[in-house]
Design a protein around this motif. Structure first.
Motif, PDB file in Angstrom:
ATOM      1  N   ALA B 107       0.703  -1.184  -0.186  1.00  0.00           N
ATOM      2  CA  ALA B 107      -0.019  -0.013  -0.053  1.00  0.00           C
ATOM      3  C   ALA B 107       0.952   1.133   0.083  1.00  0.00           C
ATOM      4  N   VAL B 108       0.244   2.224   0.150  1.00  0.00           N
ATOM      5  CA  VAL B 108       0.887   3.437   0.224  1.00  0.00           C
ATOM      6  C   VAL B 108       1.106   4.167   1.427  1.00  0.00           C
ATOM      7  N   GLY B 109       2.155   4.311   1.896  1.00  0.00           N
ATOM      8  CA  GLY B 109       2.198   5.142   3.194  1.00  0.00           C
ATOM      9  C   GLY B 109       2.049   6.589   3.120  1.00  0.00           C
ATOM     10  N   ILE B 110       1.276   7.071   4.178  1.00  0.00           N
ATOM     11  CA  ILE B 110       0.866   8.557   3.942  1.00  0.00           C
ATOM     12  C   ILE B 110       1.377   9.315   5.264  1.00  0.00           C
ATOM     13  N   SER B 111       2.163  10.391   5.023  1.00  0.00           N
ATOM     14  CA  SER B 111       2.635  11.414   5.938  1.00  0.00           C
ATOM     15  C   SER B 111       1.510  12.026   6.600  1.00  0.00           C
ATOM     16  N   PRO B 112       1.515  11.894   8.175  1.00  0.00           N
ATOM     17  CA  PRO B 112       0.316  12.503   8.892  1.00  0.00           C
ATOM     18  C   PRO B 112       0.644  14.217   8.775  1.00  0.00           C
ATOM     19  N   LYS B 113       1.651  14.573   8.275  1.00  0.00           N
ATOM     20  CA  LYS B 113       2.156  15.958   8.128  1.00  0.00           C
ATOM     21  C   LYS B 113       1.991  16.608   6.921  1.00  0.00           C
ATOM     22  N   SER B 114       1.396  15.745   6.030  1.00  0.00           N
ATOM     23  CA  SER B 114       1.329  16.228   4.593  1.00  0.00           C
ATOM     24  C   SER B 114       0.362  17.536   4.639  1.00  0.00           C
ATOM     25  N   LYS B 115       0.890  18.480   3.721  1.00  0.00           N
ATOM     26  CA  LYS B 115      -0.202  19.702   3.681  1.00  0.00           C
ATOM     27  C   LYS B 115      -1.199  19.388   2.578  1.00  0.00           C
ATOM     28  N   SER B 241      -2.709   3.795   2.829  1.00  0.00           N
ATOM     29  CA  SER B 241      -3.914   3.767   1.907  1.00  0.00           C
ATOM     30  C   SER B 241      -4.422   2.283   1.996  1.00  0.00           C
ATOM     31  N   GLU B 242      -5.713   2.189   1.004  1.00  0.00           N
ATOM     32  CA  GLU B 242      -5.892   0.799   0.753  1.00  0.00           C
ATOM     33  C   GLU B 242      -4.877  -0.002   0.008  1.00  0.00           C
ATOM     34  N   ASP B 243      -4.818  -1.546   0.223  1.00  0.00           N
ATOM     35  CA  ASP B 243      -4.040  -2.228  -0.540  1.00  0.00           C
ATOM     36  C   ASP B 243      -4.179  -1.753  -1.871  1.00  0.00           C
ATOM     37  N   ILE B 244      -2.756  -1.779  -2.581  1.00  0.00           N
ATOM     38  CA  ILE B 244      -2.877  -1.695  -4.318  1.00  0.00           C
ATOM     39  C   ILE B 244      -2.904  -3.017  -4.684  1.00  0.00           C
TER      40      ILE B 244
END
Lengths: 362, 502
Positions: B107-115, B241-244
């Protein structure tokens, strides 16, 4: 003119200078002598503020150099210093050592500094070493270069801190010859030295330093031939002194014998003389004075001159008039005749010790 | 010489007969050594299925090498990846037919600090749509199954106000790797497609797996597209994210039947793969330039810093000395890699800074401390009489220091200064931790493509030796030129007429 007032220098565990005041006139050539640890170097180094005094004031002409606002660099430009350990700049050739200070500090142009530098090197006999490095020279050569470096600044005052002490005896002469010439130039010269004969021959004034200051200040004739102070006399004659005090009939006789023993060994006295000192002490103090006085107060002084190999035994004691040699017990007197000669007995009521007996140890 | 010895050793171990592993059952015996990526899903699965095994943490390329050399019994990893490595010529290894029971979720890892506004929702929608219209399947088939390396044309939003910063590995073909000088692969295409979907421009930052999660957590990147497995631990650090897609985890074991090629021939092939193919030498050149840039800037700035600090401290100013002591204690007390990561992820964590800048800053501090120490040592070695003589002549403190003391102090320490620089070149090898592609990192990137551990490592060692020799030579020149004894008569007596007749 250098004027020093109430100069004091204190270190955490010693105070070499307690209270020094003096005036040094232009053109004076002064030898500073005295036992080690009496502040000779400290006094010299205070004059150009390499040592910062604890208190007191020093004026060079009208400038007070002990004033924190004083422009020291400018004063130092006119005051040279020659060190015991030469301190030539190791990364510069001989000629650079001599010509760099006037170029850097007086703004002299290179050509003139070079010409003047070479003239000085010729004067100290080392013009052929101009492009050598200090490492490549002997001690005597280094010190002559150091003197040339000092002269290159054309100073009014030159301070020399034991300039020949670090030298091989064979090299002392060449450096002294240069200093001798320098003494004739009319510059103010202050030399801390142990070479008393040399000092006597070049200077017009001598400071004998002891007890935290200038103990005696006089002409060479006064200091060396007719010193006023007791310590001056002992120093210039090279006397080794032992002093003992006895204030009770029950005193540490063995301890004192040991002290005499150590004193004799330390000064490498002949065995005969050492034995005679022991016997003289025993016969005078132990056999006579202790028996004679109920409350003795005795001061024994032994002065030994290594150079002349003579020892003088002085006995000061208070109380009624009592001449051991005429009134003491006969056995002692006969022993004393074999150990000490030329006895002089004095009686003076006004002194602290009314009785004094002086004898030369045989 | 060293190269030949190493190769021979490798050859001997490859040909040695160990026990052949043919089934998962054999690996369940106690004391078996199984390799896997640290923190990966494979690691967790191996822990479950082979509780008696000893785990060895290695990234894939080192893992393959270890299997081939018999250092570990098996390596657990994405089955397709390993198949690809074998298809690309990786010798001495083969795959077991059986897979691990569980599958990896990618999956895609997402930054909690992304703007970027509602990044997670947008990503999930994008993935759902792409799955529904068959795009993901088509991409997977093209990149992973067929091994087609061509990047399709995807519209780019070059001047968009939004920039999507994607963290990726750059060392995992066919997902994220360098083809020539360009990043390429499934994840890269996915990033382009998603950027297009949200009308954003896209830039990439390349990390080791060990530092990629912290990079996202600190907000250095918006998301991670790096064939990233979801593990419970990673899910705690980051939202995903959801599994790719999901992947099988296979086991690579040693293949004793394959015979190595001739030494010279294999060396030639290695050289071709490492330097010539896809113009990879360009990567090396860039790596060398980056390493040199960091080293040279750090040496210059560190020397200046060391000097300035020394001058501030030399007259015994208590404040300056206290500050210097604390800073030296801090800088010298921790490993360079820790210092550089603290600077990058914590001190500059919320500010976007160039990794090279941070590297130069860190090594300036490190080198500055050592220059400070050297100066202290060199100046301390100069006799106190030199100061006294200069002061007595009327030189000022500054003038004395620069004219009399320093010229005598420097020759003492030049040798140590030179070895300090050589140390520094070597120490810069850690900047890969903060996404800087220096020589060592380039080596990793190339190794991931050639599936060879040995040749690129030796090549890099040789390049480091050459750099050190080159810089050493340069400093020796300076050393000689500052030795006072090396000055000629003409220099000493410049501008002077010596009145010599000859």
């Amino acid at each position: 003119m250098i004027r020093i007032e109430h100069l004091k220098k204190e270190y955490p565990n010693t105070t070499p200078l307690k209270d020094v005041s003096t005036v040094i006139n232009d053109g004076d050539v002064i030898s500073v002598i005295g036992p080690s640890g009496t502040g000779k170097s400290t006094l010299l180094r205070s004059i150009n503020m390499l040592e910062v005094p604890t208190s007191g004031h020093i004026w060079i002409d009208d400038v007070e150099i002990t004033d924190p606002k004083c422009d020291l660099e400018q004063v130092r430009n006119r005051m040279g210093m020659v060190f015991q350990s030469f301190n030539l700049f190791g990364h510069m050739t001989v000629i650079e050592n001599v010509m760099s200070p006037p170029i850097d500090l007086l703004g002299m142009d290179r050509q003139r500094a070079y010409d003047e530098g070479m003239r000085l090197l010729r004067a100290v006999g080392l013009s052929d070493k101009a492009l050598n490095y200090p490492d490549e020279l002997s001690g005597g050569q280094k010190q002559r270069i150091a003197i040339a470096r000092t002269l290159a600044m054309d100073p009014d005052i030159i301070l020399m801190d034991e300039p020949t002490s670090a030298l091989d005896p064979t090299m002392v002469g060449e450096v002294q010859a240069v200093i001798r010439e320098l003494a004739k130039t009319g510059k103010t010269l202050i030399i801390v030295t142990h070479e008393m004969r040399f000092a006597k021959s070049i200077c017009n004034r001598v400071f004998f330093m002891d007890e935290g200051g200038i103990y005696e200040d006089g002409t060479p004739q006064q200091i060396f031939d007719a010193p006023v102070g007791e310590k001056t006399r002992r120093f210039v004659r090279g006397l080794k002194v032992l002093e003992l005090d006895i204030q009770n009939t029950i005193y540490d006789f063995l301890g004192m014998q040991t002290a005499i023993e150590e004193y004799c060994v330390k000064n490498q006295m002949p065995y005969r003389m050492a034995k005679h000192i022991h016997l003289t002490f025993e016969e005078t103090v132990q056999q006579n004075l202790i028996a004679e006085y109920e409350k003795p107060d005795i001061h024994v002084t032994i002065e030994y001159s290594e150079e002349e190999e003579t020892a003088v035994y002085t006995l000061d004691y208070s109380g009624k008039k009592y001449d051991i040699l005429s009134e003491g017990n006969e056995l002692s007197v006969s022993v004393l005749k074999t150990t000490a000669g030329d006895p002089r007995y004095e009686w003076d009521e006004t002194r602290k010790y009314q009785n004094r007996l002086v004898m030369n140890i045989l | 010489m060293a190269a030949i010895v190493l190769t021979c050793l490798a050859g001997v171990t490859t040909l040695a007969k160990g026990d052949e592993i043919t089934s998962k059952e054999q690996l369940k015996e106690p004391g078996r050594r199984i390799g896997c990526g640290i923190g990966s899903s494979a690691m967790l699965f191996v822990e479950d299925e082979f509780p008696e095994a000893i785990l060895v943490y290695q990234e894939a390329n080192e893992g393959y090498e270890s299997v081939a050399q018999g250092k570990i019994d098996a390596y657990a990893y994405d089955r397709r990846q390993m198949q690809l490595a074998i298809d690309s010529g990786r010798k001495g290894v083969r795959l077991l037919d059986e897979n691990l029971e569980e599958k990896v979720h990618v999956a895609v890892g997402i930054s909690p600090k992304s703007k970027i506004h509602q990044l997670q929702e947008q990503l999930n929608t994008f993935i759902e749509l792409s799955k529904a219209d068959g795009t993901i399947d088509e991409m997977y088939d093209r990149w992973v199954v067929q091994g087609n390396e061509e990047m399709p044309d995807i519209p780019r939003y070059k001047d968009s106000n939004t920039i999507l910063v994607v963290g990726t590995s750059g060392i995992v073909p066919p997902h994220s790797y360098y083809r020539g000088q360009e990043l390429n692969g499934f994840d890269i295409e996915l990033a382009y497609r998603f950027a297009a979907y949200i009308d954003a421009d896209v830039t990439f930052k390349v990390y080791d797996y060990s530092s990629i999660i912290p990079a996202a957590a600190s907000g250095d990147v918006d998301c991670i597209m790096a064939n990233l497995n979801i593990t419970p631990e990673r899910a705690e650090a980051l939202p995903f994210s959801e599994d790719i897609y999901t992947e099988d985890v296979g086991l690579m074991v040693r293949d004793t039947s394959s015979v190595g090629e001739g030494f010279i021939k294999s060396l030639k092939m290695s050289f071709e793969k490492t330097f010539i193919r896809e113009d990879r030498w360009r990567l090396f050149v860039n790596g060398i330039l980056t390493t040199l840039l960091i080293t040279v800037l750090s040496v210059i700035a560190g020397t200046a810093l060391g000097f300035v600090v020394f001058l501030a401290c030399k007259d015994g100013n208590p404040a300056a000395n206290a500050i210097t002591r604390v800073c030296m204690w801090l800088v010298c007390g921790m490993p360079a890699v820790v210092l550089i990561m603290i600077l990058y992820y914590i001190v500059f964590g919320n500010i976007s800074v160039n990794g090279i800048f941070v590297s130069v800053l860190a090594f300036t501090l490190i080198f500055g401390s050592s220059v400070f120490g050297l100066l202290k040592m060199g100046v301390g070695a100069v006799d106190v009489g030199q100061y006294e003589a200069a002061y007595a002549l009327g030189y000022s403190r500054q003038h004395t220091f620069f004219k009399i003391i320093l010229p005598q102090a420097l020759p003492h320490v030049m040798e140590a200064y030179k070895s300090g620089i050589v140390e520094l070149i070597k120490a810069t090898a850690i900047v890969g931790y903060i996404a800087v592609q220096d020589l060592t990192k380039i080596g990793d990137i190339v190794r991931s493509r050639t599936y060879e551990a040995f040749f690129p490592l030796i090549a890099i060692a040789v390049i480091y030796f050459l750099l050190e020799a080159f810089i050493g030579l340069f400093i020796s020149r300076i050393h000689i030129s500052i030795l006072p004894e090396k000055r000629g008569r003409d220099h000493i007596l410049r501008g002077i007429d010596t009145h010599d007749k000859d």
